[in-house]
Design a protein around this motif. Structure first.
Motif, PDB file in Angstrom:
ATOM      1  N   LEU A 193      59.928  38.417  96.343  1.00  0.00           N
ATOM      2  CA  LEU A 193      60.936  39.478  96.394  1.00  0.00           C
ATOM      3  C   LEU A 193      60.834  40.376  95.165  1.00  0.00           C
ATOM      4  O   LEU A 193      60.900  41.606  95.260  1.00  0.00           O
ATOM      5  CB  LEU A 193      62.335  38.866  96.487  1.00  0.00           C
ATOM      6  CG  LEU A 193      63.529  39.827  96.485  1.00  0.00           C
ATOM      7  CD1 LEU A 193      63.427  40.832  97.635  1.00  0.00           C
ATOM      8  CD2 LEU A 193      64.841  39.040  96.570  1.00  0.00           C
ATOM      9  N   VAL A 196      57.599  42.589  95.468  1.00  0.00           N
ATOM     10  CA  VAL A 196      57.752  43.677  96.448  1.00  0.00           C
ATOM     11  C   VAL A 196      58.680  44.761  95.899  1.00  0.00           C
ATOM     12  O   VAL A 196      58.404  45.960  96.034  1.00  0.00           O
ATOM     13  CB  VAL A 196      58.273  43.123  97.789  1.00  0.00           C
ATOM     14  CG1 VAL A 196      58.632  44.255  98.748  1.00  0.00           C
ATOM     15  CG2 VAL A 196      57.227  42.218  98.421  1.00  0.00           C
ATOM     16  N   TRP A 197      59.796  44.334  95.290  1.00  0.00           N
ATOM     17  CA  TRP A 197      60.709  45.334  94.711  1.00  0.00           C
ATOM     18  C   TRP A 197      60.013  46.149  93.619  1.00  0.00           C
ATOM     19  O   TRP A 197      60.144  47.379  93.580  1.00  0.00           O
ATOM     20  CB  TRP A 197      61.947  44.663  94.104  1.00  0.00           C
ATOM     21  CG  TRP A 197      62.736  45.653  93.296  1.00  0.00           C
ATOM     22  CD1 TRP A 197      63.626  46.574  93.764  1.00  0.00           C
ATOM     23  CD2 TRP A 197      62.657  45.856  91.883  1.00  0.00           C
ATOM     24  NE1 TRP A 197      64.109  47.342  92.729  1.00  0.00           N
ATOM     25  CE2 TRP A 197      63.520  46.923  91.565  1.00  0.00           C
ATOM     26  CE3 TRP A 197      61.932  45.242  90.855  1.00  0.00           C
ATOM     27  CZ2 TRP A 197      63.695  47.382  90.261  1.00  0.00           C
ATOM     28  CZ3 TRP A 197      62.102  45.703  89.559  1.00  0.00           C
ATOM     29  CH2 TRP A 197      62.970  46.754  89.271  1.00  0.00           C
ATOM     30  N   THR A 243      60.099  49.633  99.761  1.00  0.00           N
ATOM     31  CA  THR A 243      61.562  49.638  99.713  1.00  0.00           C
ATOM     32  C   THR A 243      62.130  48.986 100.971  1.00  0.00           C
ATOM     33  O   THR A 243      63.064  48.167 100.898  1.00  0.00           O
ATOM     34  CB  THR A 243      62.101  51.079  99.583  1.00  0.00           C
ATOM     35  OG1 THR A 243      61.593  51.680  98.395  1.00  0.00           O
ATOM     36  CG2 THR A 243      63.626  51.087  99.518  1.00  0.00           C
ATOM     37  N   THR A 246      61.609  45.281 100.736  1.00  0.00           N
ATOM     38  CA  THR A 246      62.579  44.680  99.804  1.00  0.00           C
ATOM     39  C   THR A 246      63.913  44.459 100.493  1.00  0.00           C
ATOM     40  O   THR A 246      64.558  43.414 100.320  1.00  0.00           O
ATOM     41  CB  THR A 246      62.773  45.580  98.574  1.00  0.00           C
ATOM     42  OG1 THR A 246      61.519  45.819  97.949  1.00  0.00           O
ATOM     43  CG2 THR A 246      63.706  44.922  97.565  1.00  0.00           C
ATOM     44  N   SER A 250      65.375  40.724 100.976  1.00  0.00           N
ATOM     45  CA  SER A 250      66.652  40.408 100.327  1.00  0.00           C
ATOM     46  C   SER A 250      67.692  39.992 101.362  1.00  0.00           C
ATOM     47  O   SER A 250      68.524  39.113 101.104  1.00  0.00           O
ATOM     48  CB  SER A 250      67.152  41.604  99.518  1.00  0.00           C
ATOM     49  OG  SER A 250      67.370  42.734 100.347  1.00  0.00           O
ATOM     50  N   GLY A 271      70.587  48.396  99.587  1.00  0.00           N
ATOM     51  CA  GLY A 271      69.232  48.603 100.078  1.00  0.00           C
ATOM     52  C   GLY A 271      69.125  49.802 101.002  1.00  0.00           C
ATOM     53  O   GLY A 271      68.147  50.557 100.940  1.00  0.00           O
ATOM     54  N   ARG A 302      68.047  46.442  92.814  1.00  0.00           N
ATOM     55  CA  ARG A 302      67.612  45.162  92.244  1.00  0.00           C
ATOM     56  C   ARG A 302      68.758  44.489  91.491  1.00  0.00           C
ATOM     57  O   ARG A 302      68.935  43.264  91.570  1.00  0.00           O
ATOM     58  CB  ARG A 302      66.437  45.425  91.300  1.00  0.00           C
ATOM     59  CG  ARG A 302      65.858  44.204  90.611  1.00  0.00           C
ATOM     60  CD  ARG A 302      65.269  43.191  91.576  1.00  0.00           C
ATOM     61  NE  ARG A 302      66.147  42.041  91.767  1.00  0.00           N
ATOM     62  CZ  ARG A 302      65.810  40.938  92.390  1.00  0.00           C
ATOM     63  NH1 ARG A 302      64.620  40.810  92.919  1.00  0.00           N
ATOM     64  NH2 ARG A 302      66.663  39.948  92.518  1.00  0.00           N
TER      65      ARG A 302
END
Length: 318
Positions: A193, A196-197, A243, A246, A250, A271, A302
Motif C-alpha cells: 500500500l 503504490v501510494w 491513485t 491506492t 486502502s 481517496g 495518505r
C-alpha cells in the motif's frame, strides 16, 4: 542641487533596505529552517509508521515507547528530506528557487549539519529503545533514501523511490512485533500500500519538475521515471492509475485488518477526492496550481489512511 538630492534619496533608500533586511533576516532564516525540515512529512511519516505499529500490536503501545518511535521516524524523515534538498540545491535554482537553500535562507553546510544531527537522533533512539530488526530497517531506509537522492533518481528514475518509502511501514511493524514480521501477510500488505501510494504521489508531482531548457541550465532534461522518460501527460496518467490502486488497496484493508467502519468511510472519501484532483490535473498537466492541489490531496489521503487506522484501533478498544 537636484542631483545631490536624488543621490541623498537613493542613499536613504539603500540604508532603509539594509535596515529592513537586518531586522527581518532572522525571520527569513527561521522560516528557511522550518521549510527545510518539511513539517508535513515530519509528522506524516511517523503517523504512517504508527498505523503499522498499532496493527502489529492490536492496540496502542505505552506512551513513552510510542513517543520515542514517533521521534525516531520523524528525524529519519527529516534527515532524508534535508539531504535531498542539499543534493538538489543547483537544480532547484531553476525549478524551486524559493526553497531554503537556493533562496539563501539556509546555507548548504547548515543543511548537511541538520541532516547529520537528525540522522544521529533517529538511529540513537532506534538502537537504544527498540530491537535490532527495527533499527536495521530504519537504517536501510535512510541509506537507500540518501542513495536515491544522490544516484538512483537521476540514473534509474523516480519510481525507484516507492520501494524505499514502503520500508517505513515494515519498520513500524517490526518496532513492536518483530517476531511476526515474516509470519504475517498484513505488514507486507501495508508495504505494498505504501509503495503504490508513493508511486501515485511522485508521478502526480512529476510535471512540476519538468523544466527542460530553462533558466541557467539550457541543457536541462526531464528526469527519468524507471529507465525511461515520459511526457508530462503520460506521467500524470500513471499517477492517476496508481491513485486508483491506492484507493482500492486502502478500502480492501478494511476487511483484511478487520477495521472499524469509520475507517472505510474516511479513506473512501479522501481517496475519491484525491482521484478527482488527479483526473482534473490530467486534463491540464501544465497547470502548476492543479498539480500542487493534486499532490497535496494525495498527501492528505495518505495521512487519512494512517489516521483512520489509529482511530479504528482506538474505537475497537473502547
Amino acid at each position: 542641487m537636484k542631483q545631490e538630492y536624488e543621490t541623498l534619496v537613493a542613499g536613504a533608500g539603500v540604508l532603509q533596505e539594509l535596515t529592513t533586511r537586518r531586522e527581518s533576516g532572522w525571520r527569513d532564516r527561521l522560516s528557511g529552517f522550518l521549510s527545510l525540515v518539511r513539517p508535513l512529512f515530519f509528522v506524516l511519516t511517523p503517523v504512517n509508521a504508527a498505523g503499522a505499529a498499532v496493527l502489529a500490536l492490536g492496540g496502542y503501545p505505552a506512551f513513552i515507547k510510542g513517543l520515542l518511535g514517533f521521534i525516531a521516524v520523524a528525524f529519519a524523515s527529516c534527515a532524508v528530506n534535508v539531504f535531498n534538498d542539499y543534493t538538489d540545491r543547483e537544480r532547484d535554482r531553476d525549478i524551486w528557487p524559493s526553497r531554503p537553500i537556493p533562496s539563501g535562507r539556509v546555507r548548504p553546510g547548515e543543511a548537511l549539519a541538520v541532516a547529520a544531527v537528525s540522522l544521529s537522533i533517529s538511529l540513537a533512539i532506534a538502537w537504544l529503545a527498540f530491537n535490532p530488526l527495527a533499527f536495521s530497517i530504519l537504517l536501510l531506509a535512510i541509506v537507500l533514501g540518501g542513495f536515491y537522492s544522490a544516484y538512483l533518481r537521476d540514473r534509474v528514475g523516480y519510481l525507484s523511490l516507492p520501494p524505499i518509502v514502503g520500508l517505513i511501514y515494515l519498520g513500524g511493524w517490526a518496532a513492536f512485533s518483530p517476531e511476526t514480521l515474516f509470519g504475517s501477510v498484513l505488514p507486507w500488505y501495508l508495504y505494498l500500500l505504501g509503495v503504490v501510494w508513493q508511486a501515485a504521489h511522485i508521478m502526480i508531482y512529476y510535471p512540476l519538475h519538468v523544466v527542460p531548457g530553462s533558466g541557467s541550465r539550457p541543457d536541462a532534461k526531464a528526469p527519468p521515471v524507471l529507465f525511461f522518460t515520459p511526457s508530462s501527460q503520460t506521467a500524470v496518467k500513471i499517477g492517476v492509475v496508481f491513485t486508483g490502486l491506492t484507493l482500492l488497496l486502502s478500502a480492501a484493508l478494511f476487511r483484511l485488518a478487520s477495521l472499524h467502519v469509520f475507517y472505510l468511510v474516511l479513506v473512501v472519501a479522501a481517496g475519491a477526492y484525491a482521484l478527482f484532483k488527479a483526473l482534473r490535473l490530467n486534463k491540464d498537466v501544465k497547470d502548476r496550481d492543479k498539480g500542487l492541489e493534486a499532490f497535496m490531496s494525495l498527501s492528505v489521503f495518505r495521512l487519512v489512511i494512517s489516521a483512520a487506522i489509529l482511530l479504528s484501533v482506538f474505537l475497537t478498544q473502547v
